[in-house]
Scaffold this motif. Structure first.
Motif, mmCIF file in Angstrom:
data_model
loop_
_atom_site.group_PDB
_atom_site.id
_atom_site.type_symbol
_atom_site.label_atom_id
_atom_site.label_comp_id
_atom_site.label_asym_id
_atom_site.label_seq_id
_atom_site.Cartn_x
_atom_site.Cartn_y
_atom_site.Cartn_z
ATOM 1 N N VAL A 158 43.509 17.425 5.875
ATOM 2 C CA VAL A 158 42.181 17.636 5.308
ATOM 3 C C VAL A 158 42.319 18.810 4.343
ATOM 4 C CG1 VAL A 158 39.795 18.326 5.735
ATOM 5 C CG2 VAL A 158 40.949 16.787 7.341
ATOM 6 N N TYR A 159 41.855 18.615 3.111
ATOM 7 C CA TYR A 159 41.987 19.648 2.078
ATOM 8 C C TYR A 159 40.640 20.328 1.880
ATOM 9 C CZ TYR A 159 46.298 17.088 1.101
ATOM 10 O OH TYR A 159 47.529 16.462 1.217
ATOM 11 N N VAL A 160 40.616 21.647 2.066
ATOM 12 C CA VAL A 160 39.367 22.412 1.971
ATOM 13 C C VAL A 160 39.494 23.456 0.868
ATOM 14 C CG1 VAL A 160 37.777 23.956 3.174
ATOM 15 C CG2 VAL A 160 38.873 22.085 4.424
ATOM 16 N N GLN A 161 38.554 23.423 -0.089
ATOM 17 C CA GLN A 161 38.550 24.407 -1.165
ATOM 18 C C GLN A 161 37.638 25.569 -0.793
ATOM 19 O OE1 GLN A 161 37.060 23.176 -5.065
ATOM 20 N NE2 GLN A 161 38.547 24.514 -6.037
ATOM 21 N N LYS A 162 38.196 26.784 -0.816
ATOM 22 C CA LYS A 162 37.414 27.970 -0.490
ATOM 23 C C LYS A 162 36.649 28.464 -1.711
ATOM 24 C CE LYS A 162 40.781 30.550 0.994
ATOM 25 N NZ LYS A 162 41.375 31.758 1.591
ATOM 26 N N ARG A 163 35.823 29.467 -1.501
ATOM 27 C CA ARG A 163 35.001 30.001 -2.592
ATOM 28 C C ARG A 163 35.842 30.558 -3.732
ATOM 29 N NH1 ARG A 163 30.004 31.537 0.029
ATOM 30 N NH2 ARG A 163 28.953 29.533 0.263
ATOM 31 N N ASP A 164 37.036 31.064 -3.405
ATOM 32 C CA ASP A 164 37.891 31.652 -4.449
ATOM 33 C C ASP A 164 38.675 30.592 -5.223
ATOM 34 O OD1 ASP A 164 39.744 30.857 -2.572
ATOM 35 O OD2 ASP A 164 40.475 32.876 -2.102
ATOM 36 N N GLY A 165 38.408 29.312 -4.918
ATOM 37 C CA GLY A 165 39.074 28.230 -5.630
ATOM 38 C C GLY A 165 40.361 27.757 -4.986
ATOM 39 N N VAL A 166 40.879 28.509 -4.034
ATOM 40 C CA VAL A 166 42.123 28.141 -3.357
ATOM 41 C C VAL A 166 41.869 26.951 -2.431
ATOM 42 C CG1 VAL A 166 43.862 28.893 -1.690
ATOM 43 C CG2 VAL A 166 43.071 30.465 -3.475
ATOM 44 N N VAL A 167 42.735 25.951 -2.520
ATOM 45 C CA VAL A 167 42.629 24.776 -1.649
ATOM 46 C C VAL A 167 43.598 24.931 -0.474
ATOM 47 C CG1 VAL A 167 42.937 22.274 -1.468
ATOM 48 C CG2 VAL A 167 41.922 23.262 -3.538
ATOM 49 N N VAL A 168 43.059 24.867 0.716
ATOM 50 C CA VAL A 168 43.864 24.985 1.934
ATOM 51 C C VAL A 168 44.162 23.587 2.460
ATOM 52 C CG1 VAL A 168 43.966 25.908 4.275
ATOM 53 C CG2 VAL A 168 42.768 27.183 2.492
ATOM 54 N N LYS A 169 45.448 23.315 2.671
ATOM 55 C CA LYS A 169 45.895 22.027 3.204
ATOM 56 C C LYS A 169 45.981 22.154 4.729
ATOM 57 C CE LYS A 169 49.890 18.876 2.820
ATOM 58 N NZ LYS A 169 51.242 18.748 2.197
ATOM 59 N N LEU A 170 45.046 21.530 5.419
ATOM 60 C CA LEU A 170 44.947 21.679 6.867
ATOM 61 C C LEU A 170 45.546 20.500 7.614
ATOM 62 C CD1 LEU A 170 41.260 22.911 7.323
ATOM 63 C CD2 LEU A 170 43.323 24.290 7.572
ATOM 64 N N GLU A 171 46.313 20.816 8.653
ATOM 65 C CA GLU A 171 46.718 19.801 9.614
ATOM 66 C C GLU A 171 46.133 20.184 10.961
ATOM 67 O OE1 GLU A 171 50.932 19.638 9.860
ATOM 68 O OE2 GLU A 171 51.183 21.809 9.937
ATOM 69 N N THR A 172 46.239 19.300 11.918
ATOM 70 C CA THR A 172 45.661 19.596 13.221
ATOM 71 C C THR A 172 46.376 20.794 13.848
ATOM 72 O OG1 THR A 172 47.124 18.008 14.298
ATOM 73 C CG2 THR A 172 44.922 17.239 13.671
ATOM 74 N N VAL A 173 45.608 21.564 14.591
ATOM 75 C CA VAL A 173 46.121 22.752 15.274
ATOM 76 C C VAL A 173 45.984 22.545 16.772
ATOM 77 C CG1 VAL A 173 45.724 25.213 15.670
ATOM 78 C CG2 VAL A 173 45.582 24.281 13.351
ATOM 79 N N ALA A 174 46.994 22.957 17.514
ATOM 80 C CA ALA A 174 46.972 22.797 18.964
ATOM 81 C C ALA A 174 46.300 23.982 19.639
ATOM 82 C CB ALA A 174 48.389 22.635 19.507
ATOM 83 N N GLN A 175 45.429 23.684 20.580
ATOM 84 C CA GLN A 175 44.911 24.704 21.486
ATOM 85 C C GLN A 175 45.252 24.218 22.892
ATOM 86 O OE1 GLN A 175 40.866 25.585 19.149
ATOM 87 N NE2 GLN A 175 41.199 26.992 20.845
ATOM 88 N N SER A 176 45.926 25.081 23.640
ATOM 89 C CA SER A 176 46.470 24.655 24.930
ATOM 90 C C SER A 176 45.816 25.366 26.097
ATOM 91 C CB SER A 176 47.982 24.896 24.967
ATOM 92 O OG SER A 176 48.621 24.228 23.900
#
Length: 420
Positions: A302-320
């Protein structure tokens, strides 16, 4: 000496430490750094809290689970349930810890602190104890109409002889007038200037509500607002289901469900390209509560663009779900931490609305607070102190007086102000 070193030095000297301060002063940051320091020294750290949600925020477990308290809420119930005396296994577990951290101490009742002290005494605990929190935020959860009794009202509080370290510098915002207002609200103090200052945040709502995050007191209100606003986004709906990997055959589905609720993990994360989202954890390129917009979605990312224009490429994160247990290593029994199960989901949630309780630890820039869903002491302070940009803060006009919304528990206020 800075605050972190002060805390570590006291703990190394086997002092019990109470780390406190208002919202946004860095309690969580210092707590994580203390844990990181101990673990880097190969020390065993128990990360605990009274509720599942608070425990998951520091990657730990509940006090009841770690201390084997069952469903007891007092020493008498512990005895009634035949759990007053700790088992050999529990005693060995507790005594093996170098540091026990209890987060959100404000949510620990006097009776629960008594049970904690008994368990530590039974186990001949020789390590250090760090309790963290602000008694002018979330109070203990009580059943029915019982009186709220805080940890500091227990004889055990005095027996622990806590050395207090208070953080005072607010990092969440640098607006000095707003910081002063937050200080008054934390104390439950409302005079004409506070009344007028709060009224200035009552403004006409913006036409585009998608730019703001609503804070509600009730889950149902937040869920309905998120659902209604998402329908206005004219693009395909994607549903990202959480993945679960069990590391133990004994894990029950109900345990996983409860963990996901506590950890703010969406079972089915509904997203659309163009929808605003909040990050729900801290990383090197985003922080808990930071806002962005979904700009692309594929099978993996999932690609999320922040207010500063930077796009963060997200993958799933584990919580254990982590537990401490006795294991045999090279023929020798050792107490080690292991994962019962891991839940994988993207570390974001829709930004249209969130509950005050689930906003814990967040810094939110564009905020609208539904003041008419404030019902508990210090709840309004927790809500308004999420704001990192007062110029982008809106308050829904209350149907009550401000003094009926800005209120605190008097016992908590007296305790916090005892040395002032």
């Amino acid at each position: 000496m800075d605050y972190l070193n002060r805390v570590i030095e006291k703990l190394k000297a086997k002092k019990s430490v109470f780390l406190t301060g208002g919202a946004g002063v860095g309690k969580t940051t210092i707590t994580r750094e203390v844990i990181k320091y101990y673990e880097s020294e190969s020390k065993k750290v128990a990360k605990l809290a009274s509720t599942g949600m608070a425990a998951t925020l520091i990657g730990g477990q509940t006090l009841h689970s770690f201390l084997d308290l069952g469903i007891a809420s007092s020493l008498s119930e512990l005895e009634m349930n035949s759990k007053f005396e700790a088992s050999k296994k529990v005693k060995k577990l507790i005594s093996s810890m170098d540091l026990i951290v209890i987060d959100e101490i404000s949510m620990v009742s006097d009776a629960l602190l008594d049970m904690i002290r008994i368990r530590l005494e039974q186990s001949d605990f020789k390590g250090s104890l760090l309790v963290v929190g602000d008694f002018l935020q979330l109070p203990p959860v009580v059943r029915g109409y019982k009186e709220v009794r805080f940890a500091f009202e227990s004889d055990s509080w005095r027996e622990f002889e806590f050395e207090e370290v208070e953080l005072t510098h607010v990092y969440r915002t640098d607006d000095s007038d707003f910081i002063e207002l937050l200080s008054s609200i934390r104390d439950g103090f409302v005079d004409e200037s506070v009344h007028n200052a709060l009224n200035e945040f009552i403004k006409p709502l913006p036409q585009d509500l998608s730019e703001f995050t609503f804070l509600f007191g009730k889950n149902i209100s937040a869920s309905l607002h998120n659902k209604n606003q998402l329908e206005f986004v004219d693009s395909e709906l994607f549903i990202k289901e959480a993945g679960v990997i069990k590391h133990s055959k004994s894990v029950k589905e109900s345990e996983i469900e409860r963990f996901m609720d506590d950890a703010r993990i969406e079972r089915e994360l509904e997203l659309k390209i163009g929808a605003p989202v909040l990050f729900t954890r801290n990383a090197w390129n985003y922080f808990n509560g930071e806002r962005g917009v979904v700009v692309n979605i594929d099978a993996t990312y999932v690609y999320v663009q922040k207010r500063d224009g930077v796009v963060v490429k997200l993958e799933t994160v584990a919580q254990s779900k982590e537990v401490w247990s006795e294991k045999s290593v090279d023929g020798k029994k050792e107490v080690l931490q292991e994962s019962l199960f891991s839940v994988y989901q993207y570390p974001i949630k829709l930004a249209y609305a969130i509950t005050i309780h689930k906003s814990q630890g967040m810094s939110i820039e564009d905020l609208i607070i539904e003041t008419n869903e404030i019902f508990a002491p210090s709840q309004f302070y927790v809500a308004i102190s999420r704001s990192s940009s007062p110029k982008r803060l809106n308050l829904i006009a209350p149907k009550r007086q401000w003094r009926d919304i800005v209120f605190v528990n008097n016992k908590a206020l007296e305790f916090v102000k005892r040395g002032v």
